[in-house]
Design an enzyme around this catalytic site. Structure first.
Site, short mmCIF file in Angstrom:
data_model
loop_
_atom_site.label_atom_id
_atom_site.label_comp_id
_atom_site.label_asym_id
_atom_site.label_seq_id
_atom_site.Cartn_x
_atom_site.Cartn_y
_atom_site.Cartn_z
N GLU A 128 0.85 -1.19 0.00
CA GLU A 128 0.00 0.00 0.00
C GLU A 128 0.89 1.24 0.00
OE1 GLU A 128 -2.82 -0.44 3.19
OE2 GLU A 128 -3.82 -2.10 2.16
N PRO A 129 0.33 2.39 -0.39
CA PRO A 129 1.18 3.58 -0.57
C PRO A 129 1.99 3.94 0.68
CG PRO A 129 -1.01 4.00 -1.43
CD PRO A 129 -1.07 2.66 -0.76
N GLY A 132 4.92 -0.48 2.35
CA GLY A 132 5.30 -1.62 1.54
C GLY A 132 5.92 -2.68 2.43
N SER A 133 6.89 -2.22 3.21
CA SER A 133 7.62 -3.17 4.06
C SER A 133 6.76 -3.66 5.22
CB SER A 133 8.89 -2.51 4.60
OG SER A 133 9.75 -2.20 3.52
N ILE A 158 1.62 -2.36 -7.89
CA ILE A 158 1.05 -3.63 -8.31
C ILE A 158 1.46 -3.94 -9.75
CG2 ILE A 158 -1.05 -5.00 -8.50
CD1 ILE A 158 -0.25 -3.89 -5.64
N THR A 159 2.33 -4.93 -9.89
CA THR A 159 2.71 -5.40 -11.22
C THR A 159 1.48 -5.98 -11.90
OG1 THR A 159 4.92 -5.92 -10.40
CG2 THR A 159 4.27 -6.98 -12.44
N GLU A 363 9.89 -7.24 -3.63
CA GLU A 363 9.72 -8.47 -2.85
C GLU A 363 10.42 -8.38 -1.51
OE1 GLU A 363 7.85 -10.84 -6.09
OE2 GLU A 363 7.78 -10.89 -3.92
N THR A 365 12.46 -5.05 0.53
CA THR A 365 13.73 -4.36 0.28
C THR A 365 14.87 -5.17 0.92
OG1 THR A 365 13.64 -3.13 2.34
CG2 THR A 365 12.58 -2.12 0.42
#
Lengths: 379, 258
Positions: A128-129, A132-133, A158-159, A363, A365
């Site tokens: 999410e903005p 991430g971690s 999102i890929t 995936e 950091t």
């Protein structure tokens, strides 16, 4: 340089031969154009899907090839050496089939042949903005409404956003923390599920991620994957495997950089001889090649642990950490070996240098990888 | 529909190629692949099978090493293969090869025979025609499009100026150019399956052909000598001294481009 690979079966050699053929004939001629235009290569992925490359680790009864991770990661390695965007897409798609393959209901699993066969492209919406971690702190919220969930929130990085046919949406169905998260399988056409414009990236431009805004997106309850509030466990299990995929991408990318820099150094003459004959260059090439071999060894060891059913999460984190830091160093040195030419987009090392950076970030950091590894040691 | 595809193994046209000391094609020093045009014939056969049902058989005449190309062809999807292999075949000309292919085809009684329009090693383009003559079937050669309607075949035959529409009823032989389709890649499953598909081995004896009808002994043509293609020479250079345009146009006119 041809890598001498110890593979578990003769068919694994056939698979890598097929992958090399596809990379040479289908990917190599297209990568520059797609990267320059920032266009997503959906048709190339269909071709790979028809050749069976989009569901390699999954069982044969759902259309997979039942290949061990040891073999699958080497397929990714070869693809990444030609076109990182494609390798990353294959890795993400394979990851996006994981929740249903491992935790799905019978009805959900009926979709697997089309997912694993690549007719349906998948995405994995966890980040999410603002976090991430810190995935356990995600705030996208799902509230029950009759037989459905209404999902509201924003997913980031999102890929395949906007390209995918199905999305694994991780969202909060319970209290705060990791035990309040569920995984929902949403179709692309879900009302209220709105992919945004792709991000403008440093590299990996043919497969740029985007945000997904969810506004009361209505997802049927029978699309809950696994148990309610089991989502974080699913997400972490999938990510462990995903880390191997990114490590493989790093190894493949770096191998190509070593090969290219070596070939260039043998051709390029200064002071009357090829620059490869200067020890300053030769030692650089030796260190680069050693780094690639070491990373591959870590990667394959972690993959073999997974295949053997042993705990592999920490070894996967080490492989991801080492391989991606190595790829950044090796591509930096490859640019240096080429000198001014390496800074020019006519040579692929310029692209590989930009691409390597993203692998240290996605995936988890590399700081998160270190955190995971340190915690496993110090408790 | 019972379809047989003729598949030839040739030296990779992208690599350095030469002839052996006996003036036969040197297969030892080059990597051997499926003749490129034959991949299009295989694809067309598979498309017809997918649309109309039937069976696709690969037929190869060639040395033991041709097995690799047969497995590769089978990995694209055909059902089975026939491999005619005999030491006496070494050095066979197109006439003798056609005789062998025709004998093997009679054992298969196909409705449709598909082949590439030429092979990248011999490039004589005569085998499909010779087979049509020997088997008494129609020859629709140089196809860029093939339509199957029951037993009726319609082909767009590619020419330098455009194309001709020709039709025939089965049984027939159709040779194809690379404009006809886009061959599929083998799938991993296809590669696995190909290992288990039947490959029938036939010798000249099985086909009732004696060794002196084929090979160097039975050849109707003989290679006396060969030379490498001469290196490219520089073309005409136009220096513009006010009349460059005229010179260019007159050059193009001399080559009949304008």
């Amino acid at each position: 340089m041809t890598v001498d690979r110890l593979l578990p079966t003769p068919e694994a050699h056939d698979l890598l031969d097929l992958t090399t053929e596809l990379a040479t004939r289908e990917l190599a001629g297209k990568v520059d154009d797609f990267e320059a235009r920032g266009e997503f290569p959906r048709d190339v992925l269909r071709t790979l899907g028809r050749s069976g490359l989009l569901g390699l680790p999954y069982p044969e009864d759902v259309g997979g090839a039942a290949q061990p991770y040891e073999v699958y990661v080497q397929v990714l390695e070869i693809l990444a050496g030609t076109w990182l965007g494609i390798a990353e897409a294959v890795s993400v798609h394979t990851l996006s089939c994981f929740p249903v393959a491992e935790f799905g209901t019978g009805k959900q699993r009926a979709m697997l042949p089309e997912m694993v066969g690549g007719e349906l492209l998948g995405a994995y919406a966890l980040s999410e903005p603002h976090g991430g971690s810190d995935a356990a702190g995600l705030t996208t919220k799902a509230v029950a409404d009759g037989d459905d969930f209404l999902v509201t929130g924003t997913k980031a990085w999102i890929t395949h956003a906007g390209q995918a046919d199905f999305y694994n949406i991780f969202c909060r169905t319970g209290g705060p923390g990791p035990r309040g998260i569920s995984c929902l399988l949403a179709d692309a056409g879900t009302p209220g599920l709105m992919p945004q414009s792709p991000e403008r990236l440093m590299g990996l431009r043919s497969s740029a991620p985007a945000q997904i805004v969810l506004e009361d997106a209505r997802i049927p309850r029978d699309r809950l994957v696994g148990e309610e509030n089991q989502g974080f466990t699913i997400a972490m299990r999938a990510l462990d495997a995903g880390r191997l995929g990114i490590a493989a991408c790093a190894v493949g990318l770096a191998q190509s950089a070593v090969d290219y820099a070596t070939a260039y150094a043998k051709e390029r003459e200064q002071f009357g001889k090829p620059i490869a004959q200067f020890q300053g260059i030769g030692f650089m090439l030796a260190d680069m090649a050693t780094g690639v071999s070491a990373a591959r060894a870590l990667l394959l060891n972690a993959a073999r642990l997974k295949d053997a059913g042993r705990p592999f999460s920490i070894e996967a984190a080490k492989a991801k950490l080492f391989a991606t830091d190595m790829a950044m160093k090796v591509t930096t040195d490859a640019v240096q070996v080429l000198g001014g030419a390496g800074y020019v987009a006519d040579h692929p090392v310029e692209r590989w240098f930009r691409e390597a950076k993203v692998l240290q970030i996605v995936e988890g950091t590399n700081q998160i990888q270190r955190l995971v590894i340190a915690r496993s040691m110090t408790g | 529909m019972n379809i047989v595809v003729l598949v030839k193994q040739v030296p990779d046209s992208g690599a350095e190629r030469t002839l052996s000391a006996d003036f036969s094609v040197d297969r030892a020093s080059s990597s051997n692949v499926i003749n490129e045009m034959d991949e299009y014939a295989i694809e067309e056969a598979l498309k017809i099978k997918e649309a109309h049902g039937g069976e696709v058989t690969v037929l190869t005449v060639g040395p033991a090493g041709a097995t690799d190309s047969i497995r590769k062809a089978l990995s694209m999807g055909p059902d089975k293969a026939v491999h005619v292999q005999d030491d006496a075949l070494h050095g066979s000309c197109a006439v003798a090869t056609s005789k062998v292919l025709a004998a093997a085809l009679r054992t298969l009684s196909p409705d449709l025979i598909l082949s590439g329009a030429e092979s990248t090693d011999g490039r004589v383009q005569v085998v499909p025609h010779m087979l049509a003559e020997l088997l008494g079937v129609a020859a629709l050669t140089g196809a860029r499009k093939l339509t199957v309607d029951g037993s009726q075949l319609t082909v767009e035959r590619q020419t330098d100026e455009g194309y001709e529409v020709v039709t025939a009823a089965t049984p027939a032989i159709v040779s194809v150019w690379d404009t006809i389709n886009e061959p599929r890649y083998p799938s991993f499953k296809g590669i696995m399956a190909a290992k288990k598909k039947p490959v029938q081995a036939l010798t000249l004896g099985d086909l009732g052909i004696s060794g002196d009808e084929v090979g160097f002994a039975g050849a109707t043509s003989q290679v006396l000598e060969f030379n490498k293609r001469p290196a490219r020479t520089g073309g005409a250079k136009v220096v513009d001294e006010g009349n460059g345009g005229e010179q260019l146009v007159s050059y193009l006119a001399s080559e009949k481009f304008v």
